[in-house]
Design an enzyme around this catalytic site. Structure first.
Site, mmCIF file in Angstrom:
data_model
loop_
_atom_site.group_PDB
_atom_site.id
_atom_site.type_symbol
_atom_site.label_atom_id
_atom_site.label_comp_id
_atom_site.label_asym_id
_atom_site.label_seq_id
_atom_site.Cartn_x
_atom_site.Cartn_y
_atom_site.Cartn_z
ATOM 1 N N GLU D 58 17.703 13.190 19.015
ATOM 2 C CA GLU D 58 16.322 13.284 18.554
ATOM 3 C C GLU D 58 16.074 12.504 17.271
ATOM 4 O OE1 GLU D 58 18.048 15.833 19.746
ATOM 5 O OE2 GLU D 58 16.932 16.205 21.592
ATOM 6 N N HIS D 127 13.121 27.574 23.452
ATOM 7 C CA HIS D 127 12.296 26.694 24.284
ATOM 8 C C HIS D 127 10.878 27.248 24.443
ATOM 9 C CE1 HIS D 127 16.221 25.107 25.534
ATOM 10 N NE2 HIS D 127 15.627 24.122 26.151
HETATM 11 C C1 LIG Z 1 18.456 19.189 21.206
HETATM 12 C C2 LIG Z 1 18.130 19.161 22.642
HETATM 13 N N1 LIG Z 1 17.661 18.027 23.206
HETATM 14 C C3 LIG Z 1 17.336 17.989 24.522
HETATM 15 C C4 LIG Z 1 17.481 19.097 25.322
HETATM 16 C C5 LIG Z 1 17.055 19.060 26.787
HETATM 17 N N2 LIG Z 1 18.221 18.996 27.676
HETATM 18 C C6 LIG Z 1 18.802 20.103 28.153
HETATM 19 S S1 LIG Z 1 20.175 19.770 29.052
HETATM 20 C C7 LIG Z 1 19.994 18.094 28.833
HETATM 21 C C8 LIG Z 1 21.016 17.155 29.409
HETATM 22 C C9 LIG Z 1 22.380 17.458 28.833
HETATM 23 O O1 LIG Z 1 23.325 16.568 29.317
HETATM 24 P P1 LIG Z 1 24.881 16.829 29.071
HETATM 25 O O2 LIG Z 1 25.141 17.065 27.646
HETATM 26 O O3 LIG Z 1 25.612 15.715 29.719
HETATM 27 O O4 LIG Z 1 25.178 18.203 29.842
HETATM 28 P P2 LIG Z 1 25.027 18.472 31.406
HETATM 29 O O5 LIG Z 1 23.628 18.950 31.616
HETATM 30 O O6 LIG Z 1 25.318 17.216 32.091
HETATM 31 O O7 LIG Z 1 26.014 19.552 31.681
HETATM 32 C C10 LIG Z 1 18.863 17.822 28.077
HETATM 33 C C11 LIG Z 1 18.406 16.480 27.689
HETATM 34 C C12 LIG Z 1 17.984 20.272 24.691
HETATM 35 N N3 LIG Z 1 18.133 21.414 25.369
HETATM 36 N N4 LIG Z 1 18.309 20.258 23.379
#
Ligand SMILES: Cc1ncc(C[n+]2csc(CCOP(=O)(O)OP(=O)(O)O)c2C)c(N)n1
Ligand SMILES: Cc1ncc(C[n+]2csc(CCOP(=O)(O)OP(=O)(O)O)c2C)c(N)n1
Ligand SMILES: [Mg+2]
Ligand SMILES: [Mg+2]
Lengths: 328, 323, 328, 323
Positions: D58, D127
């Site tokens: 972010e 959220h």
């Molecule tokens: C600070 C923050 N930014 C964005 C999100 C939205 N978000 C939730 S899961 C995700 C993807 C996460 O990817 P990864 O770390 O590879 O974990 P995976 O879902 O693949 O297990 C996003 C962008 C969040 N929850 N928190």
């Protein structure tokens, strides 16, 4: 690596426990029985089991938004977890947390987290606490490939390195964020490389090979217990479900999902290893069935639990200060 | 009793609490030296395990505190300038403040986050801010902001012994204030939620915070000569807030003036006026007044800085309007 | 590396300009003529000059809290800078910014910054803007060893790598934060290593050798202009003054400071190189003297400037909205 | 005129502005898909240079916007959930908001930061938050938060064309609202600082924000049958704030009720009550009332979530108290 058959069978069982938990959660979410967001880790069982099943009860772990498996296998009760997912009064966190805030502090489970990367500084702090208290426990710090780009991960890894803290950074690299692939998010997809920059040994491991994961995690844990500092494990794996159950998933090629599911499934693969060591197919099938039943029973229990009384809405904000409720 | 300036009174308070309880430790950037010298040399007495100089990583500082608290320690993190709370706001707001609640009450986080705040010596827009409005808006936090040297050390004792996360704001100008504090290892806790009536009066209720408390007492004293009897209240803790004392005062005076160093729009002073208007409407004889900083960043240039935050004449003007 | 003598003499002059600017700022701060915090970079001239003096006017740079040198050598006028340090109406930023917020946008100078690490995401954004506009300008992103541990640096480097942006990350490694040494802040003091984790080529360079800095910066700039993406330079150097003028400095051994000052001074060293190429000592001394005079004159001008009118306190908060001033 | 739901109306607005001005671009996480589908597939029309899917970072998202703005572009960054503003609060508060001022007016930063906010579908404590109080307190920012579908797209047009940083809050529940919006490429800007009187009335002034605007209009309609004539105002922009409209209404009704989804302590609603109390004290016939969320994090469990934020009966109770 040497491992006795009982241990191996137990690992197999734990993988199934995780999968059965997640499959049921996904099914019931789609059926409208569970609320909020539900991120399941079906397909990632080896990367979870191979690490967290080596933890002692007194060890600690953080987990991500996709953290049910870690929470379950670190020792939380499935029925309390389902009750939490269902927002029930008897849930693991009294129904206040849900999927993204599931903790069980007595079991050393510091919670799944709705904020990506946020677990890392906290896990580092736990490791600091362990060292402060001169214990030989360790902390597991999970994060995904996507969130590895959050600033907090960098700060936590560097400080853990500088203070030689007993922490194992576990990057579950399933190659995608929500929809964006790792290849788009970073010019160097070799995430283990980053750890070196902090003086932390990093290993890239086949995250769908539970024995390989077990072995590399073992080395890291040993190191940490001996006070030699942090390690980093990058576990390459894959998730079968969309990012969050029910979301569209148009950014991963269908064939890619199919390929991982059919040819690289961690449970299948480990089942074959076991069968090559003369474990009978029926034994494996029985294990699978037992875990399906275990989870169904846990879920049924959970669904009979009451929702919390509204007074629960304003409890526990502070330890020694009351917050007021509504007047009507 | 010992007379000390606030810098060393706070340092002595930290010492006392660290001696009292082995679980208490300090974590932050450059603490061995101490930017404002509050923590200087404490590592010599307690070791570098308990006075932890971190890398320059505010998220890690707060993560260290939160994590250590979950395993039973009592962290006293410092963010060097309050303005940098922006660099670890997620740890403060989404983790530390909410954890107990989200986890169903499984843990308490006895963290005291110390942050020097406010203007002092032309430190400009990123080293001069008043951030209490951000923090008092967050459920799960307690916020201490004392303008009264006599009570500041005791409030720090209470903060450290409190089971919940406490934000401890220290106005930089007040480091030079001195007060009589308890003898060594005898600094008594000062309870949260109990305001200090710095000056009794019957004509106007003046609530001030931080460095403005002393200023307002002085102004009130001067106005007394003109026959105006102003009650000056320092809330000491912004949450929990001693509404009793403030409401009683307003019931007596019917007039409310709030003086803070914050940017006025969205300030904590607005929250105070708003609850008084809601809860003691009929006691109010005149429109309440807030005096605060202009709604601008804090400028560097001395005459601009001086103009942006409330000056004596702004406060006097407000008093005259309430008269 | 080939470099003609005029260029070399100019580099020498620029190093002196920076030093003379800083020495005078320090002296006048101690004399009470300047306010706020003043962080000077005396001793770090080669690491600044060797990079920023290769910038075009249309290139951009960010600078840190210790950024006067970068601002000056990217083209800001010394007299306006002193006026800014003195809080004068005619200062570079009308006196509103001071030492930690000195920008000159027409010269591509995006400001010193009071928040450590904060320049990096912004510099990355500038690089994004350049690429968007299909220009071949580049951005210089300065930060210190201490602040390299801020999360924003990590996020900016990774994104710059992923998007192949025209940016040069310049880490001025003077081996200390305010008082804390790098060796305490990181387990791996080889900061260039970190860049590799993001797929960014990193080079560790003797930051007190202006020609070495020049050469490695040149390679990085070329790469960026050609659209080949970011580079990282770690420039090892040292500062002679305490962290901020007037602060205590008990954490660096006296001998260490002395050693850097007497045997590794970047200006001395470069002076010797020049003399070996038959530049006369008098020439060098004349250059030094000219810069001292230049800065004194600039300072004198600045001290004659008026302080801003208080109405300036509430101008420029918004572009198209007025903020109210006081009524008395 | 076309009738569309807010998701697609906002998407269409982004399209219009991107077509109109090549400098406009989108930057954020997973925009090509769009968590709430507001940006879905826009990259197909404008290319991935103008619809930039970033790493999950972010600070980098906001840095990208700020940096690009300084070189003349018009960024529209998205933070996926408003709650994550904590992860880039320094970029928002200490950089973006202050840059123009600190640099003596050398630059304008025409950034529109879109953030979906508020509760919806049991998304729990991290959220579901309402963050307007944090943002309206920061000099240098403008804050849009419309609860009126008819004007939301036009406000987005204004935000994108505005030379200053604008925080554009979108309540997640309102994505399903629909409205008639202008024809393709004909969505007209709606000016900042002009509130929308959603319902005229003479008995009580009810100011509501976000998802509560529609709810309050419904409640007011129902109360009309009981002979209570409530004026419902949606400020549309919290800063600049249309105090004229609000003050005039209070002058007419003498009664003020503010309904927002925020945690009450330190809420924006407090600022509003406070300025009305200060500026229109004599017009007030009764104590103003604020209705907001409890001072707790947002719980996950459906009955708790429902209880924490204002319910119809809380609003009705407040109305009855003002009657
Ligand atoms: C600070 C923050 N930014 C964005 C999100 C939205 N978000 C939730 S899961 C995700 C993807 C996460 O990817 P990864 O770390 O590879 O974990 P995976 O879902 O693949 O297990 C996003 C962008 C969040 N929850 N928190
Ligand atoms: C976010 C933030 N944290 C802490 C500080 C306080 N601070 C200012 S300079 C400094 C040391 C910086 O060290 P380094 O990055 O190595 O730069 P140097 O001062 O050595 O040039 C610190 C801790 C700050 N200004 N901003
Ligand atoms: Mg992933
Ligand atoms: Mg340094």
């Amino acid at each position: 690596m040497e491992m006795n058959k009982d241990t191996m069978l137990d690992l197999y069982r734990q993988m199934w426990r995780m999968r059965s938990f997640e499959e049921l959660a996904a099914t019931e979410f789609k059926a409208g029985k569970l609320q909020g967001f539900v991120h399941v880790g079906v397909g990632e069982e080896a990367s979870t089991v191979g690490v967290i099943c080596q933890a002692r009860l007194t060890d600690y772990t953080t987990a991500t938004h996709r953290g049910h498996g870690v929470v379950l296998l670190k020792g939380a009760e499935a029925k309390l977890m389902y009750a939490e997912l269902g927002g029930r009064a008897t849930g693991l966190c009294k129904g206040r947390g849900g999927s993204m805030h599931m903790a069980d502090l007595e079991k050393g489970i510091l919670g799944t987290n709705g904020i990506l990367g946020a677990g890392a500084p906290i896990a580092m702090g736990v490791a600091l606490g362990i060292k402060y208290k001169k214990l030989d426990d360790v902390v597991f710090c999970y994060f995904g490939d996507g969130q590895s780009n959050e600033g907090g991960i960098h700060e936590a890894m560097n400080m853990a390195g500088a203070l030689k803290l007993p922490i194992i950074f576990v990057c579950t690299n399933n190659q995608y964020g929500m929809w964006t692939p790792l290849t788009k998010a970073s010019a160097n997809v070799d995430l283990a490389k980053r750890a070196e920059g902090y003086g932390i040994p990093g290993a890239a491991v086949d995250g769908n090979d539970v024995l390989a994961v077990w072995e590399s995690a073992g080395v890291a844990i040993d190191r940490a217990r001996k006070g030699e500092g942090p390690s980093f494990l990058e576990l390459k794996t894959y998730r079968y479900y969309p990012h969050s159950v029910g979301l569209p998933d148009p950014w991963r090629p269908k064939e890619e999902i199919e390929e991982w599911r059919t040819t690289r499934d961690p449970i299948d693969r480990f089942g074959k290893v076991l069968m090559a060591q003369d474990v009978k197919q029926e034994t494996l099938e029985a294990i699978e069935k037992e875990t399906v039943d275990e989870m169904q029973e846990a879920f049924n229990w959970a669904m009979q639990q009451p929702f919390p009384d509204v007074t629960q809405a304003y409890q526990d904000v502070y330890t020694n200060l009351a917050v007021e409720g509504r007047t009507v | 009793m010992r007379n000390m300036n606030m810098t060393f009174a706070l340092r002595d308070t930290l010492r006392q609490e660290m001696k009292r309880d082995e679980r208490v430790f300090l974590v932050g950037e450059d603490l061995r030296q101490g930017t404002f010298r509050v923590t200087v040399d404490l590592h010599k007495e307690f070791g570098e395990e308990r006075v932890i100089d971190t890398p320059i990583s505010e998220k890690a500082v707060m993560g260290a505190a939160i994590g250590a608290a979950t395993v039973g320690l009592i962290p006293v993190p410092e963010i060097m300038f309050a303005d940098f709370f922006t660099c670890c706001f997620d740890e403060i707001m989404n983790q530390m403040a909410k954890m107990r609640y989200m986890f169903g009450g499984q843990c308490s986080l006895p963290i005291t986050l110390r942050m020097p705040c406010g203007i002092s010596r032309q430190a400009a827009a990123q080293h001069s801010q008043s951030i209490e409005a951000f923090l008092t808006h967050i459920p799960g936090l307690k916020v201490v902001y004392s303008g009264t040297a006599k009570y500041t050390p005791g409030l720090l004792v209470s903060a450290i012994r409190d089971p919940d996360p406490v934000i401890f704001l220290e106005h930089k100008k007040l480091y030079r204030d001195s007060a009589d504090i308890g003898d060594e290892d005898q600094i008594e806790p000062v309870p949260f939620g109990k305001a200090c009536v710095r000056r009794e009066g019957k004509d106007i209720t003046l609530v001030a915070t931080g460095a403005y408390v002393n200023d307002c007492v002085k102004i009130a004293d001067a106005m007394a000569e003109q026959g105006l009897d102003i009650e000056v209240i320092d809330p000491l803790t912004l949450f929990p807030l001693d509404t009793d004392t403030i409401y009683k005062s307003v019931e007596k005076t019917g007039k409310l003036l709030v003086v803070t160093e914050e940017n006025l729009r969205g300030a904590w002073s607005g929250e105070l006026v708003s609850i008084v208007a809601q809860d003691r409407f009929s006691a109010l004889k005149k429109a309440p007044i807030r005096v605060g900083a202009l709604d601008t960043p804090i400028a560097f240039s001395p005459p601009l800085e001086e103009y942006i935050v409330p000056r004596e004449k702004d406060i006097v003007q407000a008093i005259m309007a309430l008269k």
